[in-house]
Design an enzyme around this catalytic site. Structure first.
Site, PDB file in Angstrom:
ATOM      1  N   ASP A 116      97.131  59.038  21.137  1.00 21.22           N
ATOM      2  CA  ASP A 116      96.967  58.442  19.908  1.00 21.22           C
ATOM      3  C   ASP A 116      98.313  57.371  19.551  1.00 21.22           C
ATOM      4  OD1 ASP A 116      96.854  58.438  17.031  1.00 21.22           O
ATOM      5  OD2 ASP A 116      97.715  60.426  16.893  1.00 21.22           O
ATOM      6  N   ASP A 172      93.658  71.127  18.734  1.00 23.79           N
ATOM      7  CA  ASP A 172      93.984  71.873  17.722  1.00 23.79           C
ATOM      8  C   ASP A 172      94.176  71.488  16.294  1.00 23.79           C
ATOM      9  OD1 ASP A 172      96.648  71.318  18.558  1.00 23.79           O
ATOM     10  OD2 ASP A 172      97.141  72.994  16.920  1.00 23.79           O
TER      11      ASP A 172
HETATM   12  P1  IMP Z   1     100.588  60.877  21.233  1.00 17.94           P
HETATM   13  O1  IMP Z   1     101.735  61.253  21.538  1.00 17.94           O
HETATM   14  O2  IMP Z   1     100.765  60.278  19.537  1.00 17.94           O
HETATM   15  O3  IMP Z   1      99.750  59.793  21.896  1.00 17.94           O
HETATM   16  O4  IMP Z   1      99.584  61.923  20.652  1.00 17.94           O
HETATM   17  C1  IMP Z   1      99.217  62.905  21.705  1.00 17.94           C
HETATM   18  C2  IMP Z   1      99.274  64.383  21.489  1.00 17.94           C
HETATM   19  O5  IMP Z   1      99.211  64.344  19.875  1.00 17.94           O
HETATM   20  C3  IMP Z   1      98.162  64.702  22.071  1.00 17.94           C
HETATM   21  O6  IMP Z   1      98.353  65.431  23.111  1.00 17.94           O
HETATM   22  C4  IMP Z   1      97.386  65.988  20.962  1.00 17.94           C
HETATM   23  O7  IMP Z   1      98.198  66.989  21.184  1.00 17.94           O
HETATM   24  C5  IMP Z   1      98.179  65.500  19.450  1.00 17.94           C
HETATM   25  N1  IMP Z   1      96.929  64.796  18.574  1.00 17.94           N
HETATM   26  C6  IMP Z   1      96.944  63.506  18.570  1.00 17.94           C
HETATM   27  N2  IMP Z   1      95.707  63.211  17.823  1.00 17.94           N
HETATM   28  C7  IMP Z   1      95.269  64.185  17.628  1.00 17.94           C
HETATM   29  C8  IMP Z   1      93.968  64.727  16.999  1.00 17.94           C
HETATM   30  O8  IMP Z   1      93.374  64.076  16.494  1.00 17.94           O
HETATM   31  N3  IMP Z   1      93.765  66.118  16.791  1.00 17.94           N
HETATM   32  C9  IMP Z   1      94.673  67.041  17.459  1.00 17.94           C
HETATM   33  N4  IMP Z   1      95.836  66.680  18.259  1.00 17.94           N
HETATM   34  C10 IMP Z   1      96.050  65.281  18.068  1.00 17.94           C
END
Ligand code: IMP
Ligand code: MG
Length: 193
Positions: A116, A172
Site C-alpha cells: 500500500d 482484515d
Molecule cells: P504499507 O506498509 O502501507 O505498504 O501497508 C501494508 C500493510 O497495511 C499490509 O500488510 C496490511 O496489513 C495493511 N493494509 C494496507 N492496505 C490494506 C487494505 O486495503 N486492507 C487491509 N489491510 C491493508
C-alpha cells in the site's frame, strides 16, 4: 429454512474483487516462478530459502504459497502493524515482534498480503539485511494502484488492484474478515462510514 451460517459475514460484502479460484491459480504461478528463480545455474543443491510472512495479514497467503513449494525451506515470523484498530489509513509501520533465528548468509523471501504505502517493506527489508541475510526478495499478493506502492521495489506481485480498502484471504478490517476465502470490499456502513 435456517439462514446459511456464512450469511452474516457475506452480507457485509460490497463487491468481490478477486475470487478464490483466481487466487488459487495465481498462487500456483507465483510458487512456480519463485522456485524457478531460486534454482542455481549448476547442478548444486540450492541453499534452503527462508520464508518470512509478515503477520498477521500474510498468514493465509503464505500458508498456501509454501504448500506449493515442494522444497526444503525454513519459516521465520515477523509481526508488523500499520493499521491499528479500525483505521483504514496506514498509521506508519511498527515492528511488534520478531521470531527470527540466525539469518546470517540466508536467502530470505519476505511475504506480505498487500503493498500500500510501502512503509512495511521499507521498514523490514533493511532490518533483514542488517541481520546478515545474503539476499532479501519480496512477494506481495496485492499491490494497490497508487504512486507510493508502484514506486516501492518488489520482486513478486500477485495482483494489481484499485486503490480501495479490501479484506479477506488474510486481510482484515478491525481484526475481522481475515477468514473470507476471497478478496472483497465491504459495505460502507460496516466500516463506520
Ligand atoms: P504499507 O506498509 O502501507 O505498504 O501497508 C501494508 C500493510 O497495511 C499490509 O500488510 C496490511 O496489513 C495493511 N493494509 C494496507 N492496505 C490494506 C487494505 O486495503 N486492507 C487491509 N489491510 C491493508
Ligand atoms: Mg500487514
Amino acid at each position: 429454512m435456517p439462514a446459511r451460517y456464512d450469511e452474516p459475514m457475506n452480507r457485509d460484502i460490497q463487491r468481490v474483487v478477486i475470487t478464490h479460484r483466481q487466487i488459487a491459480r495465481r498462487v500456483d504461478e507465483l510458487a512456480r516462478q519463485i522456485l524457478a528463480d531460486h534454482r542455481p545455474a549448476t547442478a548444486a543443491q540450492p541453499a534452503p530459502i527462508t520464508i518470512i510472512p509478515i503477520l498477521t495479514g500474510a498468514m493465509i497467503f503464505c500458508a498456501d504459497l509454501i504448500r506449493r513449494m515442494p522444497v526444503v525451506l525454513r519459516i521465520e515470523l515477523l509481526t508488523v502493524s500499520s493499521y491499528p484498530g479500525d483505521s483504514q489509513k496506514s498509521q506508519g509501520a511498527k515492528l511488534l515482534a520478531a521470531h527470527v533465528g540466525d539469518l546470517q548468509g540466508r536467502h530470505v523471501l519476505l511475504v506480505d498480503d498487500i503493498l500500500d504505502s510501502g512503509g512495511t517493506l521499507r521498514l523490514v527489508v533493511p532490518k533483514l539485511r542488517e541481520l546478515g541475510a545474503a539476499s532479501v526478495k519480496t512477494c506481495v499478493l496485492l499491490r494497490k494502484d497508487r504512486a507510493s506502492a508502484r514506486q516501492t521495489p518488489v520482486d513478486y506481485v500477485g495482483f494489481d488492484i484499485p486503490d480501495e480498502f479490501v479484506v479477506g484471504y488474510g486481510l482484515d478490517y478491525n481484526h475481522l474478515y481475515r477468514n473470507l476465502p476471497r478478496i472483497v470490499t465491504l459495505k460502507s456502513h460496516v466500516m463506520g462510514a
